[in-house]
Motif scaffolding. Structure first.
Motif, PDB file in Angstrom:
ATOM      1  N   PRO A   1      -9.070   0.949   2.163  1.00 33.39           N
ATOM      2  CA  PRO A   1      -9.373  -0.145   2.957  1.00 33.39           C
ATOM      3  C   PRO A   1      -8.519   0.026   4.485  1.00 33.39           C
ATOM      4  CG  PRO A   1      -7.425  -0.740   1.480  1.00 33.39           C
ATOM      5  CD  PRO A   1      -8.130   0.608   1.369  1.00 33.39           C
TER       6      PRO A   1
ATOM      7  N   THR B   1      -2.202  -3.625   5.589  1.00 37.41           N
ATOM      8  CA  THR B   1      -3.412  -3.449   4.592  1.00 37.41           C
ATOM      9  C   THR B   1      -3.192  -1.868   4.095  1.00 37.41           C
ATOM     10  OG1 THR B   1      -4.782  -4.804   5.973  1.00 37.41           O
ATOM     11  CG2 THR B   1      -5.858  -3.026   4.603  1.00 37.41           C
TER      12      THR B   1
ATOM     13  N   GLU C   1     -11.340  -5.687   3.450  1.00 39.83           N
ATOM     14  CA  GLU C   1     -11.643  -4.271   2.314  1.00 39.83           C
ATOM     15  C   GLU C   1     -10.579  -4.274   1.237  1.00 39.83           C
ATOM     16  OE1 GLU C   1     -13.829  -1.851   5.664  1.00 39.83           O
ATOM     17  OE2 GLU C   1     -11.767  -1.368   5.146  1.00 39.83           O
ATOM     18  N   LEU C   2      -9.271  -4.785   2.017  1.00 37.36           N
ATOM     19  CA  LEU C   2      -8.251  -4.626   0.877  1.00 37.36           C
ATOM     20  C   LEU C   2      -8.560  -5.839  -0.287  1.00 37.36           C
ATOM     21  CD1 LEU C   2      -5.229  -3.580   0.007  1.00 37.36           C
ATOM     22  CD2 LEU C   2      -4.442  -5.140   1.460  1.00 37.36           C
TER      23      LEU C   2
ATOM     24  N   THR D   1      -9.388  -2.829   6.813  1.00 39.98           N
ATOM     25  CA  THR D   1      -9.324  -4.113   7.210  1.00 39.98           C
ATOM     26  C   THR D   1      -8.706  -5.139   5.925  1.00 39.98           C
ATOM     27  OG1 THR D   1     -11.661  -4.463   6.256  1.00 39.98           O
ATOM     28  CG2 THR D   1     -11.442  -3.967   8.370  1.00 39.98           C
TER      29      THR D   1
END
Length: 275
Positions: A261, A243, A266-267, A263
């Protein structure tokens, strides 16, 4: 997130094994505070002192020097999930194993049954209550170890590289269970050398040769760099998780990211905005 009062405090804690000659300290002058409701990840390479720190926090071994204190009225204050689940399996069946610790604490039978059912349900093993432990997979045994800890109602759970012997799917299941327990208010202490497992922690404590080399946010651990453009993660010899690698690649290619990000979820959100 606002955390409660401190649960565990280490002040100038050191540890060395006794020997005929002066042994080098495995942990040296460690200062660390863990608060109620926090998820703290303790990272480090092999030999950095992670597992020794876990044993100290879990009260399995005393510190050579310094002070370790607990601001926890509940008993037992903390439960440890070991790296190898076979080391903490006692009962012949799933139900017998999950009841063992409660029986040793003299908990009444009706309460034992209720706690056992609740704990097995939380980890998804309620349908296997009568299954012989020997027939469980490695991931199921680790879930059973977590259930056995939950039965004791500790405010804090310490996972000592609890996923290192598991396949990816079982690792994912264990992390999901830990996330749910954290949402319910449990304090999670997560010891690992898998960088992708730091993503769910609010704070990272990194050990290097027995000393605390970093104590701060997960975001800064991966993204804050020095004059040599090295992050704390880089300096400690770790490869950042995929990530973070993707995010850094996007930044290097000129993309302006609204946030950085840690996680995969989030990415995914960030990438979807730039597609």
């Amino acid at each position: 997130m606002n955390f409660g009062e401190h649960l565990i405090k280490l002040e100038h804690v050191s540890f060395a094994y006794a020997s005929a000659e002066k042994a080098p300290a495995i942990l040296q002058d460690v200062n660390l505070t863990i608060r109620r409701g926090e998820w703290v990840a303790i990272a480090g390479t092999n030999g950095s002192g992670k597992s020794t720190l876990a044993k100290l926090i879990a009260m399995l071994t005393p510190a050579t020097s310094g002070e370790l204190s607990f601001n926890i009225p509940e008993q037992p204050p903390i439960q440890l999930v070991f790296q190898n689940p076979d080391t903490q399996v006692i009962g012949e069946t799933v139900y017998e194993d999950v009841c063992f610790g409660m029986e040793n604490y003299g908990i009444a039978e009706p309460e034992i049954h209720l706690r056992a059912q609740t704990a097995l349900q939380k980890v998804g093993l309620e349908a296997l209550a009568d299954r012989p432990v020997a027939e469980l997979s490695g991931g199921q045994k680790q879930l059973l170890a977590i259930a056995s800890c939950l039965c004791m109602n500790p405010p804090a759970l310490l996972f000592d590289e609890a996923t290192s012997m598991l396949d990816p799917r079982s690792r994912h299941n264990i992390i999901q269970v830990a996330q749910e327990l954290h949402r319910e208010g449990k304090t999670i202490i997560w010891i690992t050398q898998w960088m992708d497992e730091l993503a769910w922690a609010e704070r990272v404590v990194a050990l290097d040769q027995g000393k605390v080399a970093y104590n701060g946010s997960t975001l800064d651990f991966f993204y804050q760099t020095d004059e040599h453009n090295q992050s704390f993660c880089d300096r400690l010899g770790f490869a950042p998780p995929y990530t973070v690698q993707v995010a850094l690649s996007l930044v290097n290619k000129g993309f302006k990211l609204d946030s950085l990000p840690v996680t995969p979820a989030e990415l995914g959100k960030i990438v979807s905005v730039h597609l």
